[in-house]
Design a protein around this motif. Sequence first.
Motif, PDB file in Angstrom:
ATOM      1  N   ARG A   1     -68.961   3.566 -12.533  1.00 27.30           N
ATOM      2  CA  ARG A   1     -68.327   2.324 -12.988  1.00 27.30           C
ATOM      3  C   ARG A   1     -68.344   2.220 -14.516  1.00 27.30           C
ATOM      4  N   LEU A   2     -69.454   2.614 -15.104  1.00 25.42           N
ATOM      5  CA  LEU A   2     -69.574   2.560 -16.557  1.00 25.42           C
ATOM      6  C   LEU A   2     -68.641   3.560 -17.225  1.00 25.42           C
ATOM      7  N   ALA A   3     -68.636   4.790 -16.743  1.00 22.49           N
ATOM      8  CA  ALA A   3     -67.781   5.816 -17.343  1.00 22.49           C
ATOM      9  C   ALA A   3     -66.310   5.427 -17.238  1.00 22.49           C
ATOM     10  N   ASP A   4     -65.897   4.945 -16.078  1.00 25.76           N
ATOM     11  CA  ASP A   4     -64.497   4.543 -15.901  1.00 25.76           C
ATOM     12  C   ASP A   4     -64.142   3.401 -16.855  1.00 25.76           C
ATOM     13  N   GLY A   5     -65.055   2.429 -16.992  1.00 24.89           N
ATOM     14  CA  GLY A   5     -64.768   1.284 -17.839  1.00 24.89           C
ATOM     15  C   GLY A   5     -64.663   1.642 -19.305  1.00 24.89           C
ATOM     16  N   VAL A   6     -65.599   2.442 -19.805  1.00 24.61           N
ATOM     17  CA  VAL A   6     -65.590   2.786 -21.227  1.00 24.61           C
ATOM     18  C   VAL A   6     -64.442   3.737 -21.542  1.00 24.61           C
ATOM     19  N   ASN A   7     -64.205   4.689 -20.678  1.00 20.72           N
ATOM     20  CA  ASN A   7     -63.104   5.624 -20.926  1.00 20.72           C
ATOM     21  C   ASN A   7     -61.746   4.919 -20.889  1.00 20.72           C
ATOM     22  N   ALA A   8     -61.624   3.893 -20.055  1.00 18.67           N
ATOM     23  CA  ALA A   8     -60.383   3.117 -20.032  1.00 18.67           C
ATOM     24  C   ALA A   8     -60.192   2.363 -21.343  1.00 18.67           C
ATOM     25  N   ILE A   9     -61.269   1.825 -21.902  1.00 16.31           N
ATOM     26  CA  ILE A   9     -61.195   1.132 -23.189  1.00 16.31           C
ATOM     27  C   ILE A   9     -60.755   2.088 -24.281  1.00 16.31           C
ATOM     28  N   ALA A  10     -61.376   3.264 -24.319  1.00 19.95           N
ATOM     29  CA  ALA A  10     -61.014   4.254 -25.337  1.00 19.95           C
ATOM     30  C   ALA A  10     -59.550   4.663 -25.211  1.00 19.95           C
ATOM     31  N   ALA A  11     -59.078   4.806 -23.977  1.00 15.71           N
ATOM     32  CA  ALA A  11     -57.669   5.162 -23.775  1.00 15.71           C
ATOM     33  C   ALA A  11     -56.757   4.050 -24.261  1.00 15.71           C
ATOM     34  N   ASP A  12     -57.099   2.798 -23.951  1.00 14.12           N
ATOM     35  CA  ASP A  12     -56.281   1.664 -24.386  1.00 14.12           C
ATOM     36  C   ASP A  12     -56.196   1.579 -25.907  1.00 14.12           C
TER      37      ASP A  12
ATOM     38  N   PHE B   1     -71.404   4.238 -33.546  1.00 13.75           N
ATOM     39  CA  PHE B   1     -71.319   3.734 -32.178  1.00 13.75           C
ATOM     40  C   PHE B   1     -72.662   3.157 -31.740  1.00 13.75           C
ATOM     41  N   LEU B   2     -73.755   3.861 -32.030  1.00 16.72           N
ATOM     42  CA  LEU B   2     -75.088   3.351 -31.704  1.00 16.72           C
ATOM     43  C   LEU B   2     -75.356   2.018 -32.401  1.00 16.72           C
ATOM     44  N   GLN B   3     -74.984   1.939 -33.664  1.00 18.67           N
ATOM     45  CA  GLN B   3     -75.186   0.717 -34.440  1.00 18.67           C
ATOM     46  C   GLN B   3     -74.470  -0.467 -33.791  1.00 18.67           C
ATOM     47  N   GLU B   4     -73.217  -0.265 -33.443  1.00 15.46           N
ATOM     48  CA  GLU B   4     -72.439  -1.359 -32.864  1.00 15.46           C
ATOM     49  C   GLU B   4     -72.959  -1.758 -31.485  1.00 15.46           C
ATOM     50  N   LEU B   5     -73.434  -0.800 -30.702  1.00 11.92           N
ATOM     51  CA  LEU B   5     -74.004  -1.118 -29.394  1.00 11.92           C
ATOM     52  C   LEU B   5     -75.311  -1.898 -29.545  1.00 11.92           C
ATOM     53  N   LEU B   6     -76.146  -1.480 -30.485  1.00  9.07           N
ATOM     54  CA  LEU B   6     -77.405  -2.194 -30.702  1.00  9.07           C
ATOM     55  C   LEU B   6     -77.163  -3.661 -31.043  1.00  9.07           C
ATOM     56  N   HIS B   7     -76.210  -3.923 -31.913  1.00  9.87           N
ATOM     57  CA  HIS B   7     -75.909  -5.297 -32.293  1.00  9.87           C
ATOM     58  C   HIS B   7     -75.403  -6.121 -31.109  1.00  9.87           C
ATOM     59  N   ARG B   8     -74.934  -5.431 -30.076  1.00 13.88           N
ATOM     60  CA  ARG B   8     -74.371  -6.135 -28.912  1.00 13.88           C
ATOM     61  C   ARG B   8     -75.240  -6.017 -27.669  1.00 13.88           C
ATOM     62  N   GLY B   9     -76.500  -5.616 -27.862  1.00 11.02           N
ATOM     63  CA  GLY B   9     -77.447  -5.671 -26.754  1.00 11.02           C
ATOM     64  C   GLY B   9     -77.469  -4.472 -25.845  1.00 11.02           C
ATOM     65  N   VAL B  10     -77.121  -3.290 -26.358  1.00  5.84           N
ATOM     66  CA  VAL B  10     -77.178  -2.060 -25.566  1.00  5.84           C
ATOM     67  C   VAL B  10     -77.996  -1.037 -26.342  1.00  5.84           C
TER      68      VAL B  10
ATOM     69  N   THR C   1     -72.436  -4.006 -20.646  1.00  9.19           N
ATOM     70  CA  THR C   1     -72.321  -2.780 -21.430  1.00  9.19           C
ATOM     71  C   THR C   1     -70.865  -2.467 -21.750  1.00  9.19           C
ATOM     72  N   ILE C   2     -69.996  -2.621 -20.772  1.00 10.17           N
ATOM     73  CA  ILE C   2     -68.573  -2.356 -21.006  1.00 10.17           C
ATOM     74  C   ILE C   2     -68.022  -3.319 -22.053  1.00 10.17           C
ATOM     75  N   ALA C   3     -68.438  -4.590 -21.982  1.00 12.76           N
ATOM     76  CA  ALA C   3     -67.990  -5.557 -22.990  1.00 12.76           C
ATOM     77  C   ALA C   3     -68.482  -5.158 -24.376  1.00 12.76           C
ATOM     78  N   ALA C   4     -69.735  -4.711 -24.469  1.00 17.17           N
ATOM     79  CA  ALA C   4     -70.265  -4.262 -25.755  1.00 17.17           C
ATOM     80  C   ALA C   4     -69.499  -3.045 -26.258  1.00 17.17           C
TER      81      ALA C   4
ATOM     82  N   ASP D   1     -66.073  -3.928 -27.953  1.00 15.80           N
ATOM     83  CA  ASP D   1     -66.168  -4.326 -29.358  1.00 15.80           C
ATOM     84  C   ASP D   1     -66.561  -3.153 -30.246  1.00 15.80           C
ATOM     85  N   ALA D   2     -67.512  -2.330 -29.763  1.00 14.46           N
ATOM     86  CA  ALA D   2     -67.953  -1.176 -30.547  1.00 14.46           C
ATOM     87  C   ALA D   2     -66.813  -0.183 -30.739  1.00 14.46           C
ATOM     88  N   ALA D   3     -65.997  -0.016 -29.702  1.00 11.18           N
ATOM     89  CA  ALA D   3     -64.875   0.922 -29.785  1.00 11.18           C
ATOM     90  C   ALA D   3     -63.809   0.443 -30.766  1.00 11.18           C
TER      91      ALA D   3
END
Length: 455
Positions: free
Chosen positions: A334-345, A380-389, A408-411, A414-416
Motif C-alpha cells: 500500500r505504501l509503495a503504490d501510494g508513494v510511487n503514484a505521487i511521484a508519477a503524478d 527527502f529525509l529532511q522533509e519526511l522528518l518535518h512531517r512526522g516520518v 506516511t503517504i501524505a507526508a 509534501d516531501a515529493a
Amino acid sequence: MEPVSDDDAGTRRFTRSNALQARLHEVIPGGAHTYARGADQYPELMAPVLVRGKGCRVWDADGNSYVEYGMGLRSVTLGHGFAPVLEAVHRAIADGVSFSRPTELELLAAQDFLSLVPGADMVKFAKNGSDATTAAVRLARAATGRTAIAVCDQPFFSVDDWFIGTTAMNSGIPAESAASTVRFRYNDLPSLAAVLDSGAIAAVVLEAATALAEPEPGFLEGVRALCDRHGALLVFDEMITGFRWSAGGAQAVYGVRPDLSCWGKAMGNGFPLSALAGKREVMELGGLRTEHNRVFLLSTTHGPESGSLAAFRAVVHEYRTSDPIDRMERAGRRLADGVNAIAADLGIAEHLQVLGRPSCLIFATRDHHGHPSQEFRTLFLQELLHRGVLGQSFVTSAAHTDDDIDQTIAACRDAAATYRKAIEQGSVEGLLVGRPVAPAIRRTAAPRRIGQGHG
C-alpha cells in the motif's frame, strides 16, 4: 492512533535531541553504538534522539512523534512494546536471567527454532549476528581444512576481521586477515564457479535474497550444486530474511537447504538474540560427540539469558497463530503504490521511487541527471522528518496500520513536491539545510566529520 505533537504538520524543533547528540559524541565514539544509527545517516542537526516507542510510533526527546520505518534496523516485526512478548519476558526474568547451567528454556527455544527451520538439525544461540557468521566461517574452515571464504557482492556480513577487512573501513585490520576472503556476483553462477575452481574455498556465504534481488530460477540450486561439487560449505545469512521473508527464512521460501545458516534481528522482536544453525554432522564439530579436534564454536555468557529466549518463544507463537508477514507485506504494498503514484503524478518517477520486497522496502533517490544522490536522499529525509516520518527506508512491521500508511503517504506527497523543486532547479541549494548524509562504512569521518566538542 496515538496523538501527535503540534509540530507534525510543519517544521520541527530538535533542540534537546541536538544537545543529547552532542553529549553522545563526547562519551561514545561516533555518537551511537551502531554505525547505521549514527547522526551522519540523517540530515544535519535533525537526528532525533528517541525516548520511547509503541507499535510503529516513536517519540523523541523534544516531544516529536513519528511513524517509524526500519524498525530497529529490521529487528522489530511485531511492533515496539508488543504486549505478548513483554509479558513472556517479564515472567521469565522474574525467575532469574543467567545461570551456571543450561535451563529448560534453552531446550524449548531450540526445539521451537528447529521446528521452523527445515534446513537445520542443531542450533546454538548468541547475541549478535556477527558472532553467528564468524562462527560459521570458523566451523567451515575446520570441516574442510581450507581457509578461503567466498562472499557474495552484498553489503554486509560481519564486524569481524575476515569481512570488515574487505571494506573501506579496514583500519586496524591486518591485511592477511582479509586476504582469504574473495567475492562472487549474485545471480552469476560462472563467477562463483571461477572462485571455487581454486579448490581453496571453505565456505560460500550469501543472502539467498535481498530487498532488491530475487534469485533467478536455478541460481540457488546451482550454488548448492557447485558447493557440493567443490567440497565447500554453503552458508545462508538469514539476518534479514529470517522472520521477514518467512518464519523459516529464505531457505523455506526457495527450498534450498544450506549446510549452515546465521540468524538474528527479528528473532526476539528487538530483544538481543542470534543463532547459528545447521546440519548435525557439521555442528557437532563444536560439541562433545565428535572424534575430530573440537571447534571453539560459540561460547557466550549472555547467549542463553532467559529474557531473550522467552521473547523468541513468544515471537514464534505469534508467527504460528497469526500472520505478521502478511500484515507487513500488505502495509508495504500500500505504501509503495501510494508513494510511487505521487511521484508519477509529479513527473519525478524516475528520480524518486519506492522499490523492493513489500516487507523490506527502500526508497531510491536520484538527482536531476538520474544518478543516485546523497544530497537528494538527505532532502527527502529532511522533509519526511518535518512531517512526522522517521526512517532510512520504508521497511514496515505488522504494527503499521492503514492510518500510519495514510499519514506516511501524505507526508511523502509534501516531501515529493519539495523534491520536484530540487529536480527542476538542478540542485538542493536553498532547500537542504546542512551537509548531506554519508555512507555508514567509509574510510574517513569526512564528509560528516565533527569538531571536538561539537555535535
